[in-house]
Design a protein around this motif. Structure first.
Motif, PDB file in Angstrom:
ATOM      1  N   PRO A   1      23.139  -0.151  -7.864  1.00 38.94           N
ATOM      2  CA  PRO A   1      23.441  -0.774  -9.158  1.00 38.94           C
ATOM      3  C   PRO A   1      24.267  -2.049  -8.978  1.00 38.94           C
ATOM      4  CG  PRO A   1      23.950   1.582  -9.172  1.00 38.94           C
ATOM      5  CD  PRO A   1      23.695   1.203  -7.758  1.00 38.94           C
ATOM      6  N   PHE A   2      24.209  -2.906  -9.972  1.00 42.90           N
ATOM      7  CA  PHE A   2      25.029  -4.105  -9.955  1.00 42.90           C
ATOM      8  C   PHE A   2      26.512  -3.739  -9.835  1.00 42.90           C
ATOM      9  CE2 PHE A   2      21.295  -5.668 -12.438  1.00 42.90           C
ATOM     10  CZ  PHE A   2      20.913  -6.672 -11.574  1.00 42.90           C
ATOM     11  N   HIS A   3      27.250  -4.520  -9.070  1.00 46.36           N
ATOM     12  CA  HIS A   3      28.711  -4.414  -8.933  1.00 46.36           C
ATOM     13  C   HIS A   3      29.143  -3.089  -8.311  1.00 46.36           C
ATOM     14  CE1 HIS A   3      27.800  -7.471 -11.797  1.00 46.36           C
ATOM     15  NE2 HIS A   3      27.848  -6.708 -12.858  1.00 46.36           N
ATOM     16  N   SER A   4      28.289  -2.478  -7.525  1.00 46.61           N
ATOM     17  CA  SER A   4      28.602  -1.155  -6.969  1.00 46.61           C
ATOM     18  C   SER A   4      29.156  -1.269  -5.554  1.00 46.61           C
ATOM     19  CB  SER A   4      27.358  -0.274  -6.966  1.00 46.61           C
ATOM     20  OG  SER A   4      26.332  -0.857  -6.175  1.00 46.61           O
ATOM     21  N   THR A   5      29.988  -0.312  -5.197  1.00 44.54           N
ATOM     22  CA  THR A   5      30.478  -0.176  -3.826  1.00 44.54           C
ATOM     23  C   THR A   5      30.363   1.290  -3.426  1.00 44.54           C
ATOM     24  OG1 THR A   5      32.763   0.148  -4.567  1.00 44.54           O
ATOM     25  CG2 THR A   5      32.110  -2.102  -4.011  1.00 44.54           C
ATOM     26  N   GLY A   6      30.501   1.537  -2.143  1.00 43.51           N
ATOM     27  CA  GLY A   6      30.438   2.911  -1.641  1.00 43.51           C
ATOM     28  C   GLY A   6      29.492   3.003  -0.472  1.00 43.51           C
ATOM     29  N   GLU A   7      29.964   3.530   0.653  1.00 48.09           N
ATOM     30  CA  GLU A   7      29.200   3.563   1.894  1.00 48.09           C
ATOM     31  C   GLU A   7      28.653   2.165   2.199  1.00 48.09           C
ATOM     32  OE1 GLU A   7      27.629   8.130   2.302  1.00 48.09           O
ATOM     33  OE2 GLU A   7      26.509   6.867   0.911  1.00 48.09           O
ATOM     34  N   ASP A   8      29.588   1.239   2.301  1.00 46.01           N
ATOM     35  CA  ASP A   8      29.254  -0.182   2.404  1.00 46.01           C
ATOM     36  C   ASP A   8      28.241  -0.481   3.505  1.00 46.01           C
ATOM     37  OD1 ASP A   8      30.981  -0.674   0.378  1.00 46.01           O
ATOM     38  OD2 ASP A   8      32.448  -1.799   1.561  1.00 46.01           O
ATOM     39  N   PHE A   9      27.207  -1.218   3.124  1.00 48.27           N
ATOM     40  CA  PHE A   9      26.183  -1.719   4.029  1.00 48.27           C
ATOM     41  C   PHE A   9      25.415  -0.611   4.759  1.00 48.27           C
ATOM     42  CE2 PHE A   9      29.425  -5.131   3.831  1.00 48.27           C
ATOM     43  CZ  PHE A   9      28.645  -6.142   3.304  1.00 48.27           C
ATOM     44  N   LEU A  10      25.487   0.623   4.262  1.00 42.59           N
ATOM     45  CA  LEU A  10      24.807   1.734   4.928  1.00 42.59           C
ATOM     46  C   LEU A  10      23.299   1.497   5.021  1.00 42.59           C
ATOM     47  CD1 LEU A  10      24.615   4.559   6.143  1.00 42.59           C
ATOM     48  CD2 LEU A  10      24.701   5.509   3.822  1.00 42.59           C
ATOM     49  N   HIS A  11      22.708   0.873   4.019  1.00 42.03           N
ATOM     50  CA  HIS A  11      21.260   0.642   4.040  1.00 42.03           C
ATOM     51  C   HIS A  11      20.829  -0.108   5.298  1.00 42.03           C
ATOM     52  CE1 HIS A  11      22.327   1.037  -0.281  1.00 42.03           C
ATOM     53  NE2 HIS A  11      21.237   1.783  -0.290  1.00 42.03           N
ATOM     54  N   ASN A  12      21.682  -1.016   5.770  1.00 47.02           N
ATOM     55  CA  ASN A  12      21.324  -1.795   6.946  1.00 47.02           C
ATOM     56  C   ASN A  12      21.409  -0.974   8.225  1.00 47.02           C
ATOM     57  OD1 ASN A  12      20.944  -4.250   5.423  1.00 47.02           O
ATOM     58  ND2 ASN A  12      23.158  -4.262   5.172  1.00 47.02           N
ATOM     59  N   TYR A  13      22.325  -0.017   8.266  1.00 48.86           N
ATOM     60  CA  TYR A  13      22.373   0.904   9.399  1.00 48.86           C
ATOM     61  C   TYR A  13      21.113   1.772   9.428  1.00 48.86           C
ATOM     62  CZ  TYR A  13      27.317  -0.247  10.067  1.00 48.86           C
ATOM     63  OH  TYR A  13      28.507  -0.901  10.304  1.00 48.86           O
ATOM     64  N   LEU A  14      20.653   2.194   8.255  1.00 47.91           N
ATOM     65  CA  LEU A  14      19.423   2.982   8.199  1.00 47.91           C
ATOM     66  C   LEU A  14      18.234   2.152   8.661  1.00 47.91           C
ATOM     67  CD1 LEU A  14      19.965   4.876   4.822  1.00 47.91           C
ATOM     68  CD2 LEU A  14      20.579   5.594   7.135  1.00 47.91           C
ATOM     69  N   GLY A  15      18.235   0.882   8.294  1.00 50.22           N
ATOM     70  CA  GLY A  15      17.191  -0.002   8.792  1.00 50.22           C
ATOM     71  C   GLY A  15      17.189  -0.095  10.303  1.00 50.22           C
ATOM     72  N   MET A  16      18.363   0.019  10.896  1.00 49.38           N
ATOM     73  CA  MET A  16      18.484  -0.090  12.348  1.00 49.38           C
ATOM     74  C   MET A  16      18.075   1.190  13.075  1.00 49.38           C
ATOM     75  SD  MET A  16      19.401  -3.184  13.102  1.00 49.38           S
ATOM     76  CE  MET A  16      20.154  -3.128  14.725  1.00 49.38           C
ATOM     77  N   ILE A  17      17.806   2.274  12.350  1.00 44.87           N
ATOM     78  CA  ILE A  17      17.228   3.459  12.998  1.00 44.87           C
ATOM     79  C   ILE A  17      15.771   3.645  12.578  1.00 44.87           C
ATOM     80  CG2 ILE A  17      19.447   4.622  13.303  1.00 44.87           C
ATOM     81  CD1 ILE A  17      18.731   6.444  10.931  1.00 44.87           C
ATOM     82  N   GLY A  18      15.176   2.564  12.090  1.00 47.83           N
ATOM     83  CA  GLY A  18      13.734   2.564  11.858  1.00 47.83           C
ATOM     84  C   GLY A  18      13.286   2.986  10.478  1.00 47.83           C
ATOM     85  N   ILE A  19      14.196   3.000   9.499  1.00 49.08           N
ATOM     86  CA  ILE A  19      13.821   3.363   8.131  1.00 49.08           C
ATOM     87  C   ILE A  19      13.803   2.092   7.291  1.00 49.08           C
ATOM     88  CG2 ILE A  19      14.448   4.691   6.071  1.00 49.08           C
ATOM     89  CD1 ILE A  19      15.736   6.741   7.900  1.00 49.08           C
ATOM     90  N   PRO A  20      12.637   1.579   6.920  1.00 49.40           N
ATOM     91  CA  PRO A  20      12.574   0.350   6.122  1.00 49.40           C
ATOM     92  C   PRO A  20      13.106   0.593   4.714  1.00 49.40           C
ATOM     93  CG  PRO A  20      10.390   1.292   6.365  1.00 49.40           C
ATOM     94  CD  PRO A  20      11.305   2.120   7.209  1.00 49.40           C
ATOM     95  N   ILE A  21      13.916  -0.327   4.231  1.00 46.10           N
ATOM     96  CA  ILE A  21      14.603  -0.156   2.951  1.00 46.10           C
ATOM     97  C   ILE A  21      14.144  -1.212   1.961  1.00 46.10           C
ATOM     98  CG2 ILE A  21      16.840  -0.180   1.802  1.00 46.10           C
ATOM     99  CD1 ILE A  21      16.484   2.246   3.558  1.00 46.10           C
TER     100      ILE A  21
END
Length: 634
Positions: A355-375
Motif C-alpha cells: 500500500p501507499f506510504h507503508s513500511t514493514g519488512e523493508d525491501f523484503l521483496h527484493n530479497y525474495l527476488g534474489m532467491i528466484g521468486i519474481p515479484i
C-alpha cells in the motif's frame, strides 16, 4: 516516418506525454544528465566539444538533461541557450533538469525549507527559468524535505512529520513547480525523479499516491550500487523491481531508469544495474552523469571471474576503442541487451501488494527476488491474481483482513509473512486461522518438508550457518506445516497452510536477518516454491542470488549476481521441450516429468518440463520456448 516523429504526432493527437524511443536504439532511448557545474564549465572554449567527442564515440546518446539549478546556483540565459543549441545542432534531444538541494550539511543531504518565503521564491524563479528554455524539465530526486526549522515546527502543529511533509511536498509540487512552469510555457512536461529508497519516501515527504498525479510524468532511480557497503544495503534485484512498482503506480508515465557510477566495487555491478533496468522494460535509460562518462573506469575487484566467459566481457567491451571511459562501459552494456529486448513480452511476477506510504519488512521483496521468486509489486490489492504475496507492509491497509478473506472466498491463495502475521494479531487474522507469532526465537540449520499426515522427509544439505527465526505457534490438524526448520531435534514451521472457505492461506516464516534467506539450500527454497510459485509459467531452482525475470510471452531471463558459477534448474509449464538462448543461439533440451503411479496423490507437485543450465558469475541467459518443438508437441 521515423519512430520519434510518430511519437511526437501521437503525443500531439492524444494531448498527453508519451515516452518514446529516439532511434539510436531499437527498444529504448538513452540520455545523459549534465549537472550545473559541468554546464557552467562549458564556458571554457572547446570543453563541450571535447567532452562530446569523447562520449559520443563510445555511447550513442539520444538526449541530454541540462541542469539549470543546483545548490542555489542558476544558469544564465546565454549558458542555457548556447549548450542547448550545441546538442540540437547534432540531432540530440534536450530537456532541462533541476536539483532542489541545499549544500550538503557535513555529508548529509539538506533540502530547501518549503515554509521559508525566500526559499519558495527562489524555487519558483528557478522553475520559471527552466520552463522558458525547455519543453521538458525533470526534478532530480532531491525534491524531498529534511528541515525541521522553527517555522516547520509551527506549521506542522499536531500532525506527524510524515503527514506534514507529504502535504507540504504536494503543495510545493503544484504551486512552486508545475503551475509556475506551465504559466511560462503551457506545453512544458514536468517530471519528478524518485530515488531508490522507496520504503521510506513518506517520511521525507515523497507522496507516491498523489505526487505522480501532480506531475506529467515520473522517473525511477534504479541505482542499487553495492548491497553490502552502502547505507541501505539495497539488493541487486531492486534495479528491476522498482521500475515495475513505479510502472504500476503511474502506468505509461514512468519515463525510465537512472543509474550512476557511485559505490561500485567491480565493473560488472554497473552493467548489472543497466541490464536490470532494461529487463524491466524501461522506456528510457539515463546515465548520471556527464563528467563520469569522460573519466577512465576502474575494473575493481573482479579477479575471481575476469577470465571466465561472463556476460560482461572486458576484452569485447574495449575492443577497438582507444582510451575507453565509463561511457564505453555504458555503451557496451546497452548495445548488448538491445539485441534481444524486443523479443521479450510484458514482465510478470508473483503479485504482491504494498500500500501507499507503508513500511514493514523493508525491501523484503527484493530479497525474495534474489532467491528466484519474481515479484510484481503493486500499490493496489491485486484481486485478479490467483495468488497474492503480502509482507508486513500490507498492515497499512486497514481493510487488509477483509481483502484476504475475499481472496480466499474466491477460491484463491494468499501468502502472508511472519511479519504481517505479527502485525495483524488481535486485528482479525485469528478469524481466518489461529496461528500466532511468538516472542520466542530458534536457530536452525537443518530442514524438512512434507504434505499431509506422516513423516517429513529431510531436505538435502545443511546451511553453512545457523539461521535465526521467530517461532510460530499453530494448532495441529487445523493448520499443516509444509516446510519446517529443525533445531536440536525439534521442528518449527517455515511454511504453514490453512484452508479457509474455498482458498488457502499460507504463512511464511522469515528469518530475522533477511540476508539469511541466501543461506537456505535450494532444496529448502524449492520446497517453498512448490506452493508460492504454483502455476507460474517459469520457475528457477538453484543457489541464492540467482534471479528470474519472466514475461507474458513465455520468455524469461535467469541472472547470476554472485561471484561463483551457478548450476540451476529451470522448469516450465506446458509441453515445449526445448528452450532457445537468445544470446548465444544455443538450445536446451528438457526432460518431461516422470509418469505418476496409480497411487499418486501429491496435488502440490506440478507436471513441469525441466531444463538444466550453467551460469558463470555475474552473468545472465535469455530463453524463449522453441516454437517448433511446442508445435510438434501439440
Amino acid at each position: 516516418m521515423k519512430l520519434k516523429n510518430t511519437c511526437l504526432l501521437a503525443a500531439a493527437l492524444l494531448g498527453a506525454p508519451l515516452f518514446c524511443h529516439a532511434g539510436n536504439y531499437t527498444n529504448f532511448s538513452v540520455a545523459v544528465y549534465i549537472p550545473i557545474n559541468i554546464v557552467q564549465g562549458f564556458d571554457q572554449p572547446q570543453k563541450l566539444k571535447a567532452d562530446w567527442d569523447c562520449i559520443s564515440r563510445q555511447l550513442k546518446v539520444d538526449k541530454v538533461y541540462i541542469e539549470v539549478q543546483r545548490d542555489r546556483r542558476l544558469l544564465t540565459d546565454e549558458q542555457a541557450e548556447r549548450v542547448k543549441k550545441f546538442f540540437l545542432d547534432r540531432g540530440v534531444q534536450v530537456a532541462g533538469g533541476m536539483a532542489l538541494s541545499e549544500r550538503n550539511n557535513g555529508g548529509q543531504f539538506q533540502s530547501f525549507c518549503y515554509t521559508d518565503p525566500n526559499d519558495r521564491a527562489f524555487i519558483k524563479t528557478a522553475v520559471e527559468f527552466a520552463a522558458r528554455h525547455f519543453d521538458e524539465v525533470i526534478q532530480d530526486d532531491f525534491f524531498f524535505i529534511t528541515t525541521k526549522t522553527d517555522p516547520d515546527i509551527a506549521a506542522k502543529g499536531n500532525k506527524s512529520w510524515t503527514q506534514f511533509r507529504m502535504e507540504l511536498t504536494d503543495e510545493a509540487a503544484e504551486n512552486l513547480l508545475v503551475k509556475p512552469a506551465k504559466a511560462v510555457n503551457p506545453k512544458v512536461k514536468m517530471v519528478v525523479k524518485y530515488p531508490n529508497w522507496y520504503e521510506h519516501f513518506q517520511g521525507a515527504g515523497f507522496d507516491l499516491e498523489h505526487g505522480p498525479k501532480i506531475f506529467d510524468g515520473i522517473y525511477t532511480g534504479t541505482e542499487t550500487r553495492d548491497p553490502v557497503m552502502t547505507d541501505q544495503h539495497l539488493q541487486q534485484y531492486e534495479s528491476y523491481a522498482i521500475i515495475r512498482y513505479f510502472e504500476n503506480i503511474a502506468p505509461g508515465r514512468n519515463g525510465g531508469g537512472w543509474v550512476d557510477t557511485s559505490s561500485i566495487r567491480y565493473l560488472d555491478r554497473y552493467a548489472e544495474q543497466i541490464w536490470d533496468t532494461l529487463f524491466a522494460k524501461a522506456h528510457e535509460f539515463t546515465v548520471f552523469e556527464w563528467s563520469a562518462m569522460t573519466r577512465p573506469f576502474e575494473t575493481g575487484d573482479r579477479a575471481a571471474w575476469e577470465k571466465l566467459p561472463t556476460s560482461f566481457t572486458f576484452s569485447e567491451m574495449t575492443n577497438g576503442v582507444s582510451a575507453p571511459t565509463w561511457a564505453r562501459v555504458a555503451g557496451y552494456s546497452l548495445e548488448q541487451v538491445d539485441k534481444f529486448l524486443g523479443q521479450l513480452g510484458h514482465p510478470v511476477g508473483i503479485a504482491s501488494y504494498k500500500p501507499f506510504h507503508s513500511t514493514g519488512e523493508d525491501f523484503l521483496h527484493n530479497y525474495l527476488g534474489m532467491i528466484g521468486i519474481p515479484i510484481d509489486l503493486r500499490p493496489e490489492f491485486p484481486t485478479n491474481a490467483n495468488l497474492v504475496l503480502l509482507t508486513e507492509a500490507a498492515k497499512a491497509d486497514p481493510d487488509i483482513v477483509a481483502k484476504i478473506k475475499g481472496q480466499l472466498r474466491a477460491g484463491k491463495s494468499v501468502v502472508i509473512t511472519s511479519g504481517l502475521l505479527r502485525a495483524l494479531q488481535g486485528k482479525g487474522i485469528e478469524d481466518i486461522a489461529e496461528i500466532r507469532w511468538t516472542d520466542r526465537k530458534f536457530l536452525a540449520h537443518q530442514y524438512a518438508g512434507g504434505f499431509g499426515a506422516g513423516n517429513f522427509s529431510t531436505l538435502d544439505g545443511e546451511t553453512n550457518a545457523d539461521v535465526l527465526f521467530p517461532e510460530i505457534d499453530f494448532l495441529t490438524n487445523d493448520s499443516w506445516s509444509l516446510v519446517r526448520a529443525e533445531a536440536n531435534g525439534n521442528g518449527f514451521p517455515l511454511l504453514l497452510m490453512n484452508r479457509y472457505s474455498k482458498g488457502v492461506l499460507y504463512v511464511w516464516t522469515m528469518p530475522d536477518n533477511f540476508n539469511d534467506l541466501y543461506a537456505l539450500r535450494p532444496e529448502v527454497t524449492g520446497a517453498i516454491k512448490n506452493f508460492v510459485m504454483r502455476g507460474f509459467p517459469a520457475r528457477l531452482d538453484g543457489p541464492a542470488q540467482v534471479a528470474l525475470f519472466a514475461y507474458d510471452n513465455g520468455a524469461f531471463i535467469v541472472q547470476n549476481f554472485s561471484a561463483a558459477a551457478a548450476d540451476v534448474k529451470i522448469s516450465t509449464l506446458g509441453s515445449a521441450t526445448r528452450l532457445k538462448n537468445l544470446v548465444t543461439g544455443e538450445t536446451l533440451d528438457g526432460k518431461l516429468p516422470p509418469p505418476h503411479g496409480w497411487n499418486w496423490r501429491n496435488e502440490n507437485i506440478e507436471d513441469r518440463v525441466s531444463f538444466s543450465t550453467h551460469l558463470p558469475p555475474h552473468s545472465y541467459a535469455v530463453f524463449t520456448m522453441d516454437k517448433t518443438t511446442q508445435a510438434n508437441a501439440h
